[in-house]
Design a protein around this motif. Structure first.
Motif, PDB file in Angstrom:
ATOM      1  N   ARG A  14       0.835  -1.199   0.000  1.00  0.00           N
ATOM      2  CA  ARG A  14       0.000   0.000   0.000  1.00  0.00           C
ATOM      3  C   ARG A  14       0.873   1.255   0.000  1.00  0.00           C
ATOM      4  O   ARG A  14       0.629   2.210  -0.753  1.00  0.00           O
ATOM      5  CB  ARG A  14      -0.914  -0.024   1.236  1.00  0.00           C
ATOM      6  N   ALA A  41       2.627   1.698  -3.419  1.00  0.00           N
ATOM      7  CA  ALA A  41       1.707   2.162  -4.458  1.00  0.00           C
ATOM      8  C   ALA A  41       1.389   3.645  -4.298  1.00  0.00           C
ATOM      9  O   ALA A  41       1.311   4.391  -5.282  1.00  0.00           O
ATOM     10  CB  ALA A  41       0.422   1.330  -4.419  1.00  0.00           C
ATOM     11  N   LEU A  42       1.248   4.103  -3.055  1.00  0.00           N
ATOM     12  CA  LEU A  42       0.835   5.476  -2.812  1.00  0.00           C
ATOM     13  C   LEU A  42       1.982   6.468  -2.963  1.00  0.00           C
ATOM     14  O   LEU A  42       1.849   7.490  -3.650  1.00  0.00           O
ATOM     15  CB  LEU A  42       0.229   5.592  -1.408  1.00  0.00           C
ATOM     16  N   TYR A  91      -2.871   3.562  -7.093  1.00  0.00           N
ATOM     17  CA  TYR A  91      -3.450   3.382  -5.761  1.00  0.00           C
ATOM     18  C   TYR A  91      -4.940   3.148  -5.868  1.00  0.00           C
ATOM     19  O   TYR A  91      -5.641   3.830  -6.621  1.00  0.00           O
ATOM     20  CB  TYR A  91      -3.146   4.591  -4.869  1.00  0.00           C
ATOM     21  N   SER A  92      -5.437   2.199  -5.082  1.00  0.00           N
ATOM     22  CA  SER A  92      -6.829   1.746  -5.213  1.00  0.00           C
ATOM     23  C   SER A  92      -7.844   2.773  -4.736  1.00  0.00           C
ATOM     24  O   SER A  92      -8.956   2.832  -5.258  1.00  0.00           O
ATOM     25  CB  SER A  92      -7.018   0.436  -4.436  1.00  0.00           C
ATOM     26  N   SER A 112      -5.538   9.170  -3.176  1.00  0.00           N
ATOM     27  CA  SER A 112      -4.552   9.573  -4.183  1.00  0.00           C
ATOM     28  C   SER A 112      -4.797  11.013  -4.630  1.00  0.00           C
ATOM     29  O   SER A 112      -3.850  11.758  -4.901  1.00  0.00           O
ATOM     30  CB  SER A 112      -4.580   8.623  -5.381  1.00  0.00           C
TER      31      SER A 112
END
Length: 409
Positions: A21, A24-25, A32-33, A38
Motif C-alpha cells: 500500500r 503504491a501510494l 493506488y486503489s 490519491s
C-alpha cells in the motif's frame, strides 16, 4: 485524510499488505486503489508549500507504520519500509511518471531521501536489522545498533513526535539491557576461565576442572583489548584508586575552592594526571590550560556552582572530542588516540563524566557528531573511531549501567 487512512489500515493489513500500500501510494504513485486518497496526495504534492513541507508529511506517514509495528512483533517490517526508498531512481521517473503530479511526487520523494528525517529513519532500520553489521558495504553506519548511547542523537530529528521519541527510547532501553547482559556473561566467563587456568598451573596433577562453556565477546575489541579496557575502567588506575574514587576525591576537594578560577586550576591537574607525561609536555597540557582559562573568565571570581560545573565540563568535550556538526574539527581527539590509545583517552573522558553526570548526554552527542561525519566510511577506514565507540560503550555501561563489575578489580 492521508494520516487517518494509514492509521486505519495499519490495524487491518498485514505488514506485507501495508508495504504494498505504501509503495503504491508514495513510491509508484500511479495505481493506488483509493482515488480519494490519491487525490488528496496530489493536492499535497502540488501545493505551494510542498517543497518545504512534504518531507514532514512523508516522515509522519512512515512513523505511523513504524510506531505501530514497533509495539508489536512486526519490527522486522521497519527495515523493509525504509528499503522502499531504494526504488526511487531517475530511470523510473522518466519511464513511468508522465503526469505533473506523478513527476512532482517522485521529485519530492527523491528529495526526502536527502533529508535528516530520512537519515534518522535509515539509522533506525540499521538498528532493527540484525544483518546490517554483515552488510557487504561494511560502513560505520551499519554498526549503529551496537551503540545505544547514540540512539537519541542519531535516530531522532527535530520534528520527531512524542510517540516516536518513546519508541526510540524503548528500543534504546532494550538494546542497552541486552548489551549489559551479554557483557556481564562475557566478563564472568573470562574470570572463570582465568581462575581455572590459574588452578591448573598451580596443581599440575589436578583432575581436569569442569568444562566452562565459551561466551561470545559482545564487543568488536579483541580479547586482549577487552581485558585491558574493562580492567582500566573499573580497576585501579592511580595508586589504589579507581576512576570513581578519583572523582569522589576531587568533588570533595572542590567544595573548598573559593572561586571558579581555583576550580579550573584543580580540574587542569585532575585531567593532566591521566595524560601521558611526554605527550602532555609537548603541547597538550598548554592547550588544555589555555582552553580552561578561556571558559567564562568573567566568572573567575565567583563561587563554584552547579551551572559553572556543567558548563565547564560540557565545554571540555568540545575541546577533547569535537565541537559540533557545523564545525566538526576533532584534531585533538585524533591526536589523543594516536598518542595514548583509545583506552586511556576514553578514561580521560570518563573522569569528566564522573565529576558531573549531567554532561553524559553532551559526551554522547559529541560522539554522535563524529558518527554522522564518518557514517559512510568503511569500518577499516575509521578503525580508530570504531575502537573509540567500543571503548566508550564499555566505560559508560560499566559505570552507568545496571550491572556491577566491581568484582573484577
Amino acid at each position: 485524510m492521508i494520516y487517518d487512512h494509514l492509521l486505519h489500515w495499519i490495524d487491518v493489513d498485514t505488514p506485507d499488505q501495508m508495504l504494498d500500500r505504501f509503495r503504491a501510494l508514495f513510491i509508484e504513485g500511479a495505481r493506488y486503489s483509493d482515488t480519494e486518497i490519491s487525490d488528496a496526495l496530489e493536492r499535497v504534492v502540488l501545493s505551494r508549500n510542498a517543497q518545504e513541507e512534504f518531507r514532514y508529511v512523508l516522515n509522519r506517514c512512515c512513523h505511523i507504520l513504524i510506531n505501530r509495528w514497533q509495539s508489536t512483533s512486526n519490527q522486522l517490517a521497519i527495515p523493509r519500509l525504509v528499503e522502499l526508498f531504494d526504488e526511487v531512481s531517475d530511470g523510473y521517473v522518466s519511464q513511468r511518471h508522465r503526469t505533473r503530479s506523478m513527476r512532482r511526487l517522485k521529485e519530492l520523494t527523491k528529495q526526502f531521501v536527502e533529508t535528516d528525517q530520512y537519515h534518522t529513519l535509515y539509522r533506525l532500520a540499521q538498528v532493527l536489522n540484525q544483518a546490517a553489521e554483515n552488510n557487504v558495504n561494511r560502513t560505520l553506519g551499519n554498526l549503529i545498533r551496537r551503540y545505544p548511547y547514540l540512539y537519541e542523537h542519531c535516530l531522532l530529528s527535530e520534528d520527531s513526535t512524542h510517540e516516536h521519541q518513546s519508541t526510540v527510547r524503548h528500543i534504546q532501553t532494550e538494546m542497552q539491557r541486552k548489551f549489559e547482559v551479554d557483557l556481564s556473561q562475557y566478563v564472568t566467563y573470562q574470570v572463570r576461565r582465568a581462575q581455572s587456568e590459574a588452578i591448573a598451573r598451580t596443581l599440575s596433577n589436578a583432575a581436569p576442572s569442569r568444562i566452562i562453556h565459551p561466551v561470545d565477546n559482545p564487543t568488536l575489541l579483541s580479547e586482549v583489548q577487552f581485558r585491558k579496557a574493562i580492567k582500566h575502567y573499573v580497576g585501579r588506575v592511580e595508586g589504589n584508586r579507581t576512576y570513581k574514587d578519583l572523582a569522589h576525591s576531587f568533588l570533595a576537594q572542590s567544595k573548598h575552592n573559593r572561586d571558579f578560577r581555583g576550580f579550573k586550576n584543580d580540574l587542569y591537574e585532575y585531567i593532566t594526571a591521566s595524560i601521558d607525561a611526554d605527550y602532555g609536555r609537548r603541547r597538550f597540557n598548554k592547550q588544555l590550560y589555555v582552553y580552561l582559562d578561556s571558559i567564562m573568565p568573567s566568572s573567575d571570581d565567583q563561587q563554584l556552582n552547579d551551572f559553572l560545573m556543567v558548563r565547564t565540563c560540557s565545554q571540555l568535550f568540545n575541546f577533547l572530542v569535537v565541537e559540533g556538526s557545523h564545525t566538526p574539527n576533532h584534531f585533538i581527539f585524533i591526536d589523543l588516540l594516536s598518542n595514548m590509545g583509545p583506552i586511556r583517552t576514553t578514561g580521560v573522558l570518563l573522569k569528566i563524566v564522573l565529576l558531573c553526570r549531567k554532561v553524559k548526554p553532551v559526551l554522547e552527542r559529541r560522539f554522535s557528531v563524529l558518527f554522522a561525519h564518518y557514517e559512510e566510511y568503511t569500518h577499516e577506514a575509521v578503525r580508530w573511531l570504531v575502537l573509540a565507540l567500543e571503548n566508550l560503550n564499555l566505560a559508560l555501561s560499566a559505570h552507568f549501567g545496571a550491572i556491577d563489575l566491581s568484582f573484577i578489580r
